[in-house]
Enzyme design. Structure first.
Site, short mmCIF file in Angstrom:
data_model
loop_
_atom_site.label_atom_id
_atom_site.label_comp_id
_atom_site.label_asym_id
_atom_site.label_seq_id
_atom_site.Cartn_x
_atom_site.Cartn_y
_atom_site.Cartn_z
N TYR A 18 0.83 -1.20 0.00
CA TYR A 18 0.00 0.00 0.00
C TYR A 18 0.87 1.26 0.00
O TYR A 18 0.62 2.20 -0.75
CB TYR A 18 -0.93 -0.02 1.21
CG TYR A 18 -1.99 1.04 1.16
CD1 TYR A 18 -3.16 0.86 0.44
CD2 TYR A 18 -1.83 2.26 1.83
CE1 TYR A 18 -4.14 1.83 0.38
CE2 TYR A 18 -2.79 3.24 1.78
CZ TYR A 18 -3.94 3.02 1.04
OH TYR A 18 -4.91 4.00 0.98
N HIS A 22 1.34 4.23 -3.05
CA HIS A 22 1.12 5.65 -2.83
C HIS A 22 2.38 6.50 -2.96
O HIS A 22 2.32 7.73 -2.90
CB HIS A 22 0.41 5.86 -1.49
CG HIS A 22 -1.02 5.47 -1.58
ND1 HIS A 22 -1.44 4.15 -1.50
CD2 HIS A 22 -2.13 6.20 -1.82
CE1 HIS A 22 -2.74 4.11 -1.66
NE2 HIS A 22 -3.19 5.34 -1.85
N TYR A 41 -5.19 16.62 0.37
CA TYR A 41 -5.50 15.22 0.66
C TYR A 41 -4.26 14.52 1.22
O TYR A 41 -3.19 14.57 0.62
CB TYR A 41 -5.96 14.55 -0.64
CG TYR A 41 -6.52 13.15 -0.53
CD1 TYR A 41 -6.82 12.56 0.68
CD2 TYR A 41 -6.76 12.42 -1.68
CE1 TYR A 41 -7.35 11.28 0.75
CE2 TYR A 41 -7.28 11.14 -1.63
CZ TYR A 41 -7.57 10.59 -0.40
OH TYR A 41 -8.10 9.32 -0.34
N TRP A 77 -7.25 1.81 -10.21
CA TRP A 77 -6.44 2.12 -9.03
C TRP A 77 -7.04 1.45 -7.79
O TRP A 77 -6.34 0.84 -6.98
CB TRP A 77 -6.34 3.63 -8.86
CG TRP A 77 -5.60 4.06 -7.63
CD1 TRP A 77 -6.14 4.55 -6.48
CD2 TRP A 77 -4.18 4.03 -7.43
NE1 TRP A 77 -5.14 4.85 -5.58
CE2 TRP A 77 -3.94 4.53 -6.14
CE3 TRP A 77 -3.11 3.65 -8.23
CZ2 TRP A 77 -2.66 4.64 -5.62
CZ3 TRP A 77 -1.83 3.76 -7.70
CH2 TRP A 77 -1.61 4.25 -6.42
N TRP A 78 -8.36 1.58 -7.64
CA TRP A 78 -9.03 0.98 -6.49
C TRP A 78 -8.89 -0.54 -6.48
O TRP A 78 -8.82 -1.14 -5.42
CB TRP A 78 -10.49 1.39 -6.46
CG TRP A 78 -10.71 2.83 -6.06
CD1 TRP A 78 -9.81 3.71 -5.53
CD2 TRP A 78 -11.93 3.56 -6.18
NE1 TRP A 78 -10.38 4.93 -5.31
CE2 TRP A 78 -11.69 4.87 -5.69
CE3 TRP A 78 -13.20 3.24 -6.63
CZ2 TRP A 78 -12.67 5.84 -5.65
CZ3 TRP A 78 -14.18 4.21 -6.59
CH2 TRP A 78 -13.92 5.50 -6.11
#
Length: 107
Positions: A18, A22, A41, A77-78
């Protein structure tokens, strides 16, 4: 402008994956985030939890979130991110990340 805080668990065996995802968020994903009126964000990690914070500067949050969910690049992406995550059992129906209640803010 409205601030949003959300929380979700990260699977321990998927944390490094993860984080690596990112480090190089796809440009198309970043473009969609901006087009959907999200600013400032951030995602933070602590003890198995991911905490996200962002500011929404638009005037129709539901429509912007629908637009984001329909974006093909964001959907891809998800597909990479979701297997790393574990939603909270206490989340509201329809939520993936559980929205948090803001209890304090100062500028």
């Amino acid at each position: 402008m409205k601030r949003y805080g959300m929380v979700i668990k990260v699977k321990p065996e998927k944390l490094e994956e993860y984080k690596k995802l990112h480090q190089n968020v796809w440009p198309g994903v970043l473009k969609t985030i901006k087009e959907c009126n999200i600013r400032n964000y951030s995602i933070f990690y602590k003890d198995g939890y991911l905490f996200s914070y962002y500011e929404y500067v638009g005037d129709n949050y539901e429509e912007d979130m629908k637009k984001m969910a329909q974006d093909p690049v964001t959907q891809e992406w998800w597909k990479l991110c979701k297997p790393c995550q574990e939603p909270l059992e206490t989340r509201k129906e329809g939520e993936w990340w559980a929205e948090m209640e803001e209890v304090f803010h100062v500028d």
